[in-house]
Design an enzyme around this catalytic site. Structure first.
Site, short mmCIF file in Angstrom:
data_model
loop_
_atom_site.label_atom_id
_atom_site.label_comp_id
_atom_site.label_asym_id
_atom_site.label_seq_id
_atom_site.Cartn_x
_atom_site.Cartn_y
_atom_site.Cartn_z
CD GLU A 286 -8.15 -2.52 -1.24
OE1 GLU A 286 -8.12 -1.53 -1.98
OE2 GLU A 286 -7.59 -3.60 -1.54
CG ASP B 290 0.84 -1.18 2.34
OD1 ASP B 290 2.04 -1.24 2.03
OD2 ASP B 290 -0.02 -0.69 1.59
CG ASP C 186 -8.94 -0.39 -5.05
OD1 ASP C 186 -7.89 0.29 -4.97
OD2 ASP C 186 -9.25 -1.24 -4.19
CG HIS D 192 -5.48 0.74 -2.86
ND1 HIS D 192 -5.64 -0.61 -3.07
CD2 HIS D 192 -4.21 1.01 -3.31
CE1 HIS D 192 -4.56 -1.11 -3.61
NE2 HIS D 192 -3.67 -0.16 -3.77
#
Ligand code: F6R
Length: 276
Positions: free
Chosen positions: A157, A81, A150, A152
């Protein structure tokens, strides 16, 4: 003949969890697995991650390069990313992270290292080209991932499609808080990122997840032992053909099946070379 093919396919499908005593030991084992891949196949295609968790993995690889001659000259790499709006010379960008934590210190040809271009004028075209470049390189042999607070992987997400491909994602406020330190506060954090999709990650031949520290113990257990669900995209590893999850003791505290994980690591012949 069909029977033989089925045997070959089913043999490969497995998810394994390895618990190491410390963060350092977990990072070293991760580096050893990557190094073994590079030695076995010098022109391997690596999928790489950024973040605090993988920093010690890269310092181990740099050391192996200098002390053991670990050779990256023919390797290719694709990072998961990059933030939208950051150029590679911005200290918060993932291109900058990769150069400073790994690429500048090993003999990889930088032209063979790929990080999505967060400054691309046509972001959709950039995402498509990134997918095409991965395919063009023959796919990713070994993908390294971390896990976010979270749940991910990459910047997939919660509620990302488990079939998603490289695209732009709006970052979760949880992620913005997690990474704000790199930017001097949440207000200075980019809000969007280009990320490989869950489907892109699932296409890799092997996927290696490293998770360390007590703060991630709960979400790690959800990802590994909870349901396969888009709320925790790291749970997609349960669907991966060959996933290896490496955690330290602190991060393993919520796992229920650890006796089995320890037993497997200590008895499976393919781990013999990696046990101390
Ligand atoms: C980074 C990435 C993220 C991180 C994750 C954990 O390229 O894709 O998924 O792996 O957010 O980050 P750290 O290790 O900083 O806790």
């Amino acid at each position: 003949m069909i029977f033989l093919n089925i045997q070959r396919i089913t043999k490969k499908y497995i998810m394994e969890v390895i618990i190491q005593p410390t963060r350092e030991a977990a990072a070293l084992l991760t580096a050893k697995i990557i190094a073994a891949e590079v030695r076995k196949n010098p022109s391997t295609v690596l999928g790489l991650a950024t973040g605090a968790t993988v920093e010690p993995v890269y310092s181990n690889l740099i050391e192996m390069h200098h002390k053991e001659g670990l050779d990256f000259s023919l390797c290719k790499s694709f990072n998961l990313d990059e933030y939208v709006g950051l150029s590679g010379d911005h200290p918060g960008s993932y291109r900058y992270f990769m150069n400073s934590h790994l690429f500048d210190h090993i003999n990889i040809d930088k032209r063979n290292t790929h990080v999505p271009n967060g400054m691309a004028s046509d972001i959709e075209a950039e995402c498509l080209q990134y997918e095409e470049a991965i395919w063009g390189a023959g796919g990713i042999s070994l993908q390294l991932v971390g896990i976010g607070m979270d749940g991910h992987i990459g910047f997939n997400e919660p509620m990302s499609s488990m079939q998603s491909r490289t695209r732009v994602k709006q970052l979760n406020p949880v992620t913005i808080r997690q990474n704000a330190g790199y930017f001097g506060g949440p207000d200075k954090m980019p809000r969007r990122a280009i990320t490989m999709g869950v489907g892109t990650i699932l296409d890799s031949e092997r996927c290696l997840m490293l998770a360390t520290g007590a703060a991630k113990a709960e979400i790690l257990a959800e990802a590994v032992e909870g349901p396969f669900c888009a709320r925790v995209t790291a749970s997609a590893l349960q669907w991966h053909r060959r996933a290896i999850v490496i955690v330290d003791e602190a991060c393993a505290s919520h796992l229920k099946n650890r006796e089995y994980y320890d037993w497997s690591f200590n008895h499976e012949p393919h781990w013999a070379a990696f046990r101390n």
